[in-house]
Structure formats: C-alpha cells, structure tokens
Motif scaffolding. Structure first.
Motif, mmCIF file in Angstrom:
data_model
loop_
_atom_site.group_PDB
_atom_site.id
_atom_site.type_symbol
_atom_site.label_atom_id
_atom_site.label_comp_id
_atom_site.label_asym_id
_atom_site.label_seq_id
_atom_site.Cartn_x
_atom_site.Cartn_y
_atom_site.Cartn_z
ATOM 1 N N ILE A 1 0.363 -67.922 35.589
ATOM 2 C CA ILE A 1 -0.375 -68.285 36.806
ATOM 3 C C ILE A 1 0.022 -69.686 37.269
ATOM 4 N N ILE A 2 0.077 -70.631 36.336
ATOM 5 C CA ILE A 2 0.436 -72.009 36.685
ATOM 6 C C ILE A 2 1.884 -72.079 37.158
ATOM 7 N N ALA A 3 2.800 -71.490 36.399
ATOM 8 C CA ALA A 3 4.220 -71.559 36.749
ATOM 9 C C ALA A 3 4.484 -70.913 38.102
ATOM 10 N N ASN A 4 3.890 -69.750 38.347
ATOM 11 C CA ASN A 4 4.114 -69.058 39.616
ATOM 12 C C ASN A 4 3.502 -69.842 40.777
ATOM 13 N N HIS A 5 2.318 -70.445 40.563
ATOM 14 C CA HIS A 5 1.706 -71.247 41.623
ATOM 15 C C HIS A 5 2.611 -72.422 41.994
ATOM 16 N N MET A 6 3.173 -73.061 40.982
ATOM 17 C CA MET A 6 4.034 -74.218 41.231
ATOM 18 C C MET A 6 5.262 -73.842 42.065
ATOM 19 N N VAL A 7 5.857 -72.710 41.746
ATOM 20 C CA VAL A 7 7.096 -72.347 42.437
ATOM 21 C C VAL A 7 6.827 -71.747 43.816
ATOM 22 N N GLU A 8 5.634 -71.215 44.038
ATOM 23 C CA GLU A 8 5.308 -70.601 45.328
ATOM 24 C C GLU A 8 4.622 -71.562 46.299
ATOM 25 N N HIS A 9 4.002 -72.628 45.778
ATOM 26 C CA HIS A 9 3.190 -73.490 46.634
ATOM 27 C C HIS A 9 3.638 -74.960 46.644
ATOM 28 N N THR A 10 4.817 -75.234 46.103
ATOM 29 C CA THR A 10 5.380 -76.582 46.173
ATOM 30 C C THR A 10 6.830 -76.462 46.634
ATOM 31 N N ASP A 11 7.557 -77.571 46.606
ATOM 32 C CA ASP A 11 8.959 -77.547 47.018
ATOM 33 C C ASP A 11 9.905 -77.203 45.871
ATOM 34 N N LEU A 12 9.377 -76.761 44.736
ATOM 35 C CA LEU A 12 10.228 -76.364 43.615
ATOM 36 C C LEU A 12 10.902 -75.028 43.916
ATOM 37 N N ASP A 13 12.181 -74.932 43.592
ATOM 38 C CA ASP A 13 12.926 -73.686 43.803
ATOM 39 C C ASP A 13 12.807 -72.744 42.611
ATOM 40 N N GLN A 14 12.724 -73.328 41.423
ATOM 41 C CA GLN A 14 12.564 -72.547 40.198
ATOM 42 C C GLN A 14 11.680 -73.319 39.239
#
Length: 203
Positions: free
Chosen positions: A19-32
């Motif tokens: 949940i945390i990892a997916n939120h980070m990649v979907e809701h920030t400027d991180l690509d992976q």
C-alpha cells in the motif's frame, strides 16, 4: 528516472508494504519504487529472520503484478554491516543516470540524526516520509533507537506524503502464523502460499 528506495527486512512482505510503495509511485513524482531487501547481519542473532533469498523471492512474488515496483537485492552485494549512505554511493556509481530518493516512515525520520552520515544523505537526497500512528522504538540504519525528536519538517528535502496510515507489522504476522491463526488477508496470495508450503514462521 527517479527511483524511490524502500528499505526493509520484509520478513515477510505484507499488504501494508505494498500500500505504501504503490501510493508513493502513483501519487508522487517517483517513476519506480525499489523494495530493497536488507540482508541478515552475520554478527547478529538470526532469530526469526528468514534467509535473504527467501525474503527476496517473496518480494518478487508480491510485486509481480506491479510494474512500477521492483525487488532489489542490491545490499546483498555490499559489505556488512549495511549503512544507507554506502548503499546510496554504490547506486549512484552503478546507475549514474538515475535519481534516487529515500522512502521512510515518520518514526525513522525522527531518528535520522543517528544514522551514519545523515547530513550527507539529507543534503543530497530527497526523503519521502509517510505517516505513522505513533513513534515507537525503531531500528534505524542498523542501530536500535529511541524516540528522540529532531525537527526536519521545514527542510526542503523532506517531503511529507499524505499516504494511508497502515499499522500492519511483520512481527504481528509471524506471531499469528506461529499461533495457527489465519493471516491470508494481510499477504499477497502467492506470498501466503510460499510461506505455507515451506512452513515458515511455524516455530
């Protein structure tokens, strides 16, 4: 490409991590987001920590349907004990065209000043911080720390991310498996099958 590094023993990886990892990649400027599996320190008692490659395999199983999430064994190749600053230096040399950032819980942020070369990390890397319900004694960069507060909230390198608060712990899962309780809702199906087939955490 901007990569978020999410460090952990992942013993085992569970729904909260995803949940945390997916939120980070979907809701920030991180690509992976790379899920960096922390290896067992040979100088420490093994206790209930599974073999490095079993934990890595479970991360592969858990993330196989998430193309932006990757399992990483990068720290398996580095000298023990592992320090985040050394890992970052290695990654910068190996992936010169990538930009790296750290993902951590607010509890780890509060003890960042106890990390090796924390000033260098804070100067050169962004930190993506997700909220925790409370700050408990945590393991930060290989050392057990208390709840000392250190104010980084106004630092431009610190990005407080409004991610879901997930209070699932691997310890809770291991204890429940040992007690023969059903933990399947907390794990990816293939991770649960792998744990059950190998009788992990039963003792």
């Amino acid at each position: 490409m901007k990569i978020g590094l999410y460090f952990g023993t992942f013993n085992p990886i569970h729904a909260g991590h995803l949940i945390i990892a997916n939120h980070m990649v979907e809701h920030t400027d991180l690509d992976q987001v790379w899920m960096v599996v922390t290896p067992h320190n040979p100088l420490k008692k093994k206790s209930s920590l599974l073999d490095d490659y079993h934990r890595l395999h479970m991360v592969h199983l858990a993330t196989e349907n998430y193309p932006k999430l990757k399992a990483s064994d990068i720290e398996f190749k580095l000298p023990q004990p592992n320090y985040t600053t050394h890992t970052l230096t290695y990654l910068e040399e190996k992936y010169a065209n990538y930009e790296f950032a750290l993902i951590m819980g607010e509890d780890n942020l509060n003890s960042l000043h106890k990390w090796k070369n924390y000033e260098v990390i804070l100067k050169n890397y962004s930190l993506y911080v997700y909220p925790r319900l409370e700050t408990k004694d945590v393991v930060a960069d290989g050392v057990v720390n208390g709840t000392d507060k250190f104010d980084y909230k106004n630092n431009p390198k610190i990005k407080m991310i409004d991610a879901p608060v997930v209070e699932i712990s691997s310890t809770f899962i291991r204890e429940n498996i040992k007690s023969n309780k059903n933990v399947q809702p907390l794990l990816s199906p293939k991770v649960w099958e792998y744990i059950d087939h190998n009788l992990f955490y039963k003792k």
